[in-house]
Design a protein around this motif. Structure first.
Motif, PDB file in Angstrom:
ATOM      1  N   GLY A 204       0.822  -1.217   0.000  1.00 47.53           N
ATOM      2  CA  GLY A 204       0.000   0.000   0.000  1.00 47.53           C
ATOM      3  C   GLY A 204       0.851   1.260   0.000  1.00 47.53           C
ATOM      4  O   GLY A 204       0.556   2.215  -0.724  1.00 47.53           O
TER       5      GLY A 204
ATOM      6  N   ALA B   4       1.575   9.203  -5.779  1.00 50.18           N
ATOM      7  CA  ALA B   4       1.928  10.570  -5.374  1.00 50.18           C
ATOM      8  C   ALA B   4       2.967  11.177  -6.312  1.00 50.18           C
ATOM      9  O   ALA B   4       2.868  12.355  -6.679  1.00 50.18           O
TER      10      ALA B   4
ATOM     11  N   ALA C 177       0.977   4.022  -2.918  1.00 53.98           N
ATOM     12  CA  ALA C 177       0.708   5.436  -2.606  1.00 53.98           C
ATOM     13  C   ALA C 177       1.877   6.323  -3.039  1.00 53.98           C
ATOM     14  O   ALA C 177       1.674   7.418  -3.579  1.00 53.98           O
TER      15      ALA C 177
END
Length: 162
Positions: free
Chosen positions: A127, A135, A131
C-alpha cells in the motif's frame, strides 16, 4: 509477464499511431505508458539476476545510462516532432522500437520460477509503495497544470524569461 507487457506495448503503440479518433489515441497512449512502467519492473530482475556478480557493475551502469539517456532524449525528440506537427511518425518509431524489444525478449527469454513462492506478502508495504508511486506521478502531472505560477516566479529571478 515480460512477454505480455512487451506485446501490449506494441499493441498500444500501434493503436496510438493509427488512431482514427481521440478515444483510440487515448487508449493506445495509456496502454503505452502502463506497459513501459510494467516493463521496467519486469525486465530489471532478469537483467541483474541473470549475470554473475562480476558483471553486475557493468549491467547496472549500462541500464542506468540507457534509462537516463532515454529520459533525457525523449523530450528533445518529442519536441522536435511536435514542432513539425508530426506525431504519427513518432508513434510509429516507438512501435518499431517496441517490436524490436519484443523480438529481443522472445529470442533471449529464459523462464525461471520465482525465488520463493511461499514468501509472505506485506499489505502495508504494498500500500505504501502504491501510494508513493501515485503521489510521484500525480505531483508531476500537477506541475504541468500550474505553469503560470512557475513562470511568474521565474521571471523575478530571470528578467529575460517569458
Amino acid at each position: 509477464m515480460l512477454l505480455i507487457y512487451g506485446l501490449l506495448l506494441v499493441i498500444g503503440s500501434v493503436l496510438a499511431a493509427v488512431a482514427a479518433g481521440p478515444a483510440m489515441f487515448i487508449a493506445g497512449h495509456v496502454l503505452q505508458g502502463l506497459c513501459t512502467s510494467l516493463l521496467l519492473i519486469a525486465a530489471a530482475p532478469p537483467l541483474f539476476l541473470g549475470y554473475p556478480a562480476a558483471r553486475l557493475r557493468w549491467s547496472a551502469m549500462i541500464m542506468n545510462m540507457c534509462l537516463f539517456g532515454a529520459v533525457t532524449a525523449g523530450p528533445l525528440i518529442g519536441g522536435v516532432q511536435a514542432s513539425f506537427h508530426a506525431w504519427r511518425p513518432l508513434f510509429w518509431i516507438v512501435a518499431g522500437i517496441a517490436a524490436a524489444g519484443l523480438a529481443m525478449s522472445l529470442l533471449t527469454f529464459q523462464d525461471a520460477p520465482p525465488a520463493d513462492r511461499a514468501a509472505p506478502r506485506d499489505p502495508a508495504a504494498l500500500g505504501l509503495a502504491a501510494a508513493g508511486s501515485v503521489a510521484a506521478f500525480w505531483g508531476t502531472s500537477e506541475l504541468t497544470t500550474h505553469a503560470s505560477s512557475t513562470r511568474s516566479q521565474s521571471s523575478r529571478c530571470w528578467p529575460g524569461w517569458r
